[in-house]
Design an enzyme around this catalytic site. Sequence first.
Site, mmCIF file in Angstrom:
data_model
loop_
_atom_site.group_PDB
_atom_site.id
_atom_site.type_symbol
_atom_site.label_atom_id
_atom_site.label_comp_id
_atom_site.label_asym_id
_atom_site.label_seq_id
_atom_site.Cartn_x
_atom_site.Cartn_y
_atom_site.Cartn_z
ATOM 1 N N GLU A 164 14.158 -1.536 -15.888
ATOM 2 C CA GLU A 164 15.153 -2.480 -15.366
ATOM 3 C C GLU A 164 14.570 -3.394 -14.303
ATOM 4 O O GLU A 164 14.948 -4.546 -14.176
ATOM 5 C CB GLU A 164 16.349 -1.711 -14.799
ATOM 6 C CG GLU A 164 17.451 -2.606 -14.259
ATOM 7 C CD GLU A 164 18.735 -1.867 -13.961
ATOM 8 O OE1 GLU A 164 19.376 -2.205 -12.963
ATOM 9 O OE2 GLU A 164 19.087 -0.938 -14.716
ATOM 10 N N LYS A 165 13.630 -2.873 -13.526
ATOM 11 C CA LYS A 165 13.016 -3.664 -12.461
ATOM 12 C C LYS A 165 11.586 -3.191 -12.231
ATOM 13 O O LYS A 165 11.202 -2.097 -12.657
ATOM 14 C CB LYS A 165 13.837 -3.593 -11.178
ATOM 15 C CG LYS A 165 14.323 -2.216 -10.795
ATOM 16 C CD LYS A 165 15.295 -2.310 -9.646
ATOM 17 C CE LYS A 165 16.016 -1.008 -9.373
ATOM 18 N NZ LYS A 165 16.984 -0.630 -10.410
ATOM 19 N N ASP A 202 18.777 1.416 -15.946
ATOM 20 C CA ASP A 202 19.461 2.438 -15.150
ATOM 21 C C ASP A 202 20.446 3.202 -16.036
ATOM 22 O O ASP A 202 20.989 2.644 -16.995
ATOM 23 C CB ASP A 202 20.213 1.786 -13.987
ATOM 24 C CG ASP A 202 19.296 1.490 -12.804
ATOM 25 O OD1 ASP A 202 18.177 2.018 -12.776
ATOM 26 O OD2 ASP A 202 19.720 0.722 -11.916
ATOM 27 N N ASP A 224 23.477 3.734 -16.465
ATOM 28 C CA ASP A 224 24.893 3.393 -16.331
ATOM 29 C C ASP A 224 25.217 2.239 -17.264
ATOM 30 O O ASP A 224 24.381 1.780 -18.043
ATOM 31 C CB ASP A 224 25.245 3.057 -14.879
ATOM 32 C CG ASP A 224 24.436 1.885 -14.320
ATOM 33 O OD1 ASP A 224 23.754 1.200 -15.114
ATOM 34 O OD2 ASP A 224 24.479 1.664 -13.102
ATOM 35 N N TYR A 227 19.559 8.960 -8.311
ATOM 36 C CA TYR A 227 20.119 7.632 -8.595
ATOM 37 C C TYR A 227 21.394 7.391 -7.785
ATOM 38 O O TYR A 227 22.339 8.174 -7.840
ATOM 39 C CB TYR A 227 20.422 7.534 -10.094
ATOM 40 C CG TYR A 227 20.986 6.211 -10.520
ATOM 41 C CD1 TYR A 227 20.226 5.048 -10.434
ATOM 42 C CD2 TYR A 227 22.288 6.109 -11.012
ATOM 43 C CE1 TYR A 227 20.743 3.829 -10.826
ATOM 44 C CE2 TYR A 227 22.815 4.900 -11.419
ATOM 45 C CZ TYR A 227 22.035 3.766 -11.324
ATOM 46 O OH TYR A 227 22.553 2.549 -11.705
ATOM 47 N N ARG A 275 23.751 4.718 -7.743
ATOM 48 C CA ARG A 275 24.955 4.047 -8.261
ATOM 49 C C ARG A 275 25.713 4.963 -9.215
ATOM 50 O O ARG A 275 26.057 4.583 -10.327
ATOM 51 C CB ARG A 275 24.566 2.753 -8.945
ATOM 52 C CG ARG A 275 24.051 1.682 -7.997
ATOM 53 C CD ARG A 275 23.548 0.470 -8.778
ATOM 54 N NE ARG A 275 23.180 -0.613 -7.901
ATOM 55 C CZ ARG A 275 22.018 -0.713 -7.267
ATOM 56 N NH1 ARG A 275 21.103 0.252 -7.429
ATOM 57 N NH2 ARG A 275 21.738 -1.736 -6.478
#
Length: 829
Positions: A7-8, A102, A104, A323, A325
């Site tokens: 993701e990043k 991530d 989610d 994690y 979030r």
Amino acid sequence: MRLYIAEKPSMGREIAKCLKGPVRRCDGYLETGEGVVTWLFGHILRQAEPDEYDPKYKRWRAEDLPIIPQQWKLFVDKSCEKQFAIVKGLIERCDEIVHGGDPDREGQLLVDEVLDYLGNKKPVKRILLNALDEASIKKANANLRENSEFFNLKQSALARARADWLIGMNLSRAYTLAARRAGHDKLVLPIGRVKTPTLSLVVRREREIENFKPVDYYTIKAEFAHENGSFTAQWKPKDTMAGLDSENRLIDKKIAEAKLAEFQQEPREGVISAYQKTKKQEPQPLPFSLSSLQVLAGKMFGYAPQVVLDTAQKLYEKKLTTYPRSDCEYLPTNQFGDAVKIITNLAQAGDERLAGWTNGVDTKSKSRAWNDKKISAHHAIIPTTVKANMQTMTTEERNLYFLIARGYMAQFYPVHLYDQTKVEVTYKEELFTASGRTERDLGWKVMYQSAKKKAADEDNDNESEESDGTLPAMKKKDSVTYEKGDITQRATKPPVRFTESTLLAGMKEIHKYVKNPEAKKQLKDVYGIGTEATRATIIEDLVKRKFMQKQGKKKYLVPTPAAYLLVDALPDEMTYPDSTAIWEDKLHSMSEGDGTLEEFLTGQIEFTKKLCGKAGNAQMEVTGDNVCPRCHSGVLTQRKGKNGLFWGCSNYPKCRMTCNDKDGQPDFEDAKARMARSFRTTVPAAVSASQLARQSGGAARTAPRPAPAMAYAQTGAGPSAQDMADLNSLFAAADYEAQMAADMASYEASRPAASKWQNWSDKPKYSASPMEKAAKEKTAADEKYLCPKCREGHLRLIRGKNGAFWGCSNYPRCTATFDDSKGMPLLDS
């Protein structure tokens, strides 16, 4: 070749470290012995703006709303073009892809949307990273899942994104235009599916405080003597007695004083009418989700939700916590075996309190938090197996790590045990009650005692009858003696303003604030409005956009005038959280396979259309120097027409008030003069039917014909009372409606010959004609003669008592009448 798409960049680097080496750094990716690792920068693709669907949408116009894309478009974000090209090239070269977003909803979508955009057909696996320490990454990499298993999660995220676009783009434009019509030229009203109900909570709370009227009430506490000791009990008034308000509070001081005097009289013997002692236990608090961490950190340390999220993200990237979030407060049983190592590390983390508490830990004890059935893509926030040094952390990191570590350690402490005692005393036929609580085993509460004391100190107005002390041993029917009593005067208090942390808690527990009682029950178990990752951002954005401001030491949130304007203009569907909370519940259900993207968006489109329609009638406070003297709902704004500058109402086309320009200002004096002239020249035309009514029956209609000048509807003047009475005698409501309906039914079959002007370009030019170009498009084929007076209705042939004439379909708002000439209205002089 296997390609990992993270993701990043930070996540990509951690994945590469855990793959077989050597690791070779390249431009935009890392090569390892087990494959290539590349990354995105969050959402590398963005949704198209309205004008990217059609250039005409660049200009905000009410008639273009709602904007509903037929085919949804995505564009590569300009700042991400280079990285997108790198990812595209790697996808073309690889044999297999590992989705590393991530764990989610948003993390699923942002990688999937790139794969879908590029039309990928290669096999895709999913790696779920709940922590970035080496052990967690290697374990996740050894247990890859098929990405197709998460299709529903992607659909849910896509539904959320498109719904936000539909409501944000359309309603923000609709209600900003409404505000500008009311003179708020520089105001932009950002409306969001979650943002607006959140702001409404703050506005309604502020109004509750403003309208609150304190009420004084009185309580009586009495001390009773029992053979095993004394205790205090509170009098409970009978609900039938005088002096009580709707909440059963005694508000009459004289009655309270009379009762106290009565209690002090002999005899003073009473009896224990009820005695109950119950053994109770309180389980360990669950570990943290992001929201629960944000709320507690806000209460204990005054941290804003965004600060908590940013700090938790730093701890995660340092591999010290899992994690951040996460909306889950439970833990998977396969991580229970890590407890010994984590607890050992916490004993050496550099915090005396944590080190001391590790002595009471039982790592074989399993709390209710260990529940695989409650786990989705991620679990509660806990420490990882990486050893931490709290002395090297920032203050925010240290405080948050402490809360997370304490919450984890509590899972290995015993439950809290206590005795709950409730007593009822009957004295002089009145009821007194007392309750007590006796601790048997503090259990996990040993770690929370100081925090509990602090909370109690802050809440010094707590009116609970319960105490931490013990009541004397007693049983039902025991005798007691009244010793003394006293009256306490209290005042009801207004609700407390929201802080960032309590507002976030309100967003999560949204069922408390819904309007519909049935919906309140339905929404009790939903996940609130917004997501764990977005709630803090939404609150911060409302403050940044100056719809809320922080006040005082505790940084209470107070709405600004713009917030009141927005909330008051919007219908309940957007300001109450009922609909939004139900949508969030549907999105959650969709992620679990219940419901489709198409069904959800159909509902959102209908909702958007409905609210765009309501925006046209939005009531807003009119501001500005030149409030329209006709409609009082708009302001006069300067416009440039073919004949020069003039002023027209911002509420056009509902209001067609115009005024000449004089030195950059509307010339009201000229408007008044033209109104007077118009009245003298147009009264005969406006009341031609009136004159006929005064003539003998069947007389020819010879009234002067109207000149196309400023009419009553434009000037604000109107026919006299006598004029209207005479007109009403000809245009009786029931007769007129029936006649009009019949005329309209036969109108198409018997259309008269063309007049001297049949289309808008041939029409005589008026000062407001530049404002009326849009009316050309709205004139239907069968509405041939636009009324030159109100320019809203169309002329219809009426057969009155004194012969045929033409009247406006906008009657009685417009009273224009015209003579008939061979089946045509006689319009020119």
